[in-house]
Design an enzyme around this catalytic site. Structure first.
Site, short mmCIF file in Angstrom:
data_model
loop_
_atom_site.label_atom_id
_atom_site.label_comp_id
_atom_site.label_asym_id
_atom_site.label_seq_id
_atom_site.Cartn_x
_atom_site.Cartn_y
_atom_site.Cartn_z
N CYS A 101 0.83 -1.21 0.00
CA CYS A 101 0.00 0.00 0.00
C CYS A 101 0.87 1.26 0.00
O CYS A 101 1.60 1.51 0.96
CB CYS A 101 -0.91 -0.04 1.23
SG CYS A 101 -1.78 1.49 1.58
N CYS B 182 0.10 3.77 2.80
CA CYS B 182 0.58 3.22 4.08
C CYS B 182 2.06 3.54 4.27
O CYS B 182 2.50 3.86 5.38
CB CYS B 182 0.38 1.71 4.13
SG CYS B 182 -1.34 1.19 4.05
#
Length: 168
Positions: A90, A93
């Site tokens: 991600c 993230c």
């Protein structure tokens, strides 16, 4: 370790004609050795560097929570807990990870910061309805209090944390 609550014992020094002194330094750099003040006096057999930590739940790093340690690390914690749900693939993230690391250092001893890899701990993720990552949840007293979805600025998370540590 939190620098405010932990210290490194750097060296023992016994000057001729005086009592042995225990010296405490803030780093292991030899140049800092002479700039430290005595902590206490007493006799010790061999001079050697030691690491002494007197921290009580003061951690300045983000801990990894998973299905096996979730109850003990998050639900059973007396202090507020900030939990980031993330995955290695991600992009957002990866953007928010340094912010969470900074918060762990800034609030060491006041909150605990954890991260949960949603790929490795799907039961925890589904229990709290995590459908988008990154998602940050704040827990206090074992209960989920609030959530923030997405890569938000540090100020947003600081405001959230301050709300819960102020009423501790």
């Amino acid at each position: 370790m939190a620098l405010e609550t932990c210290f490194r014992t750097w060296a023992l020094h016994a000057p001729a004609g005086s009592k042995d002194r225990l010296l405490v330094g803030s780093s292991f750099a030899p140049a800092k050795r002479n700039a430290v003040a005595p902590l206490s006096t007493g006799r010790v057999a061999a001079p050697r560097p030691r690491l002494v930590c007197q921290a009580n739940n003061a951690v300045d790093e983000v801990l990894v929570a998973n299905e096996g340690n979730w109850d003990g690390m998050v639900i059973g914690c007396e202090t507020p807990v900030l939990v980031e749900f993330w995955a290695p693939w991600c992009g957002p993230c990866r953007m928010i990870a340094p912010v969470i690391d900074e918060l762990a250092k800034d609030y060491a001893g006041k909150i605990k910061c954890c991260k949960v890899n949603t790929d490795e701990s799907p039961a925890v993720s589904s229990k709290y309805g995590i459908r988008s990552i990154p998602t940050v949840l704040i827990f206090k007293g074992g209960e989920k209090k609030e959530s923030v979805i997405g890569a938000v600025p540090k100020s947003t998370l600081t405001t959230l944390i301050d709300k819960y540590i102020g009423s501790s």
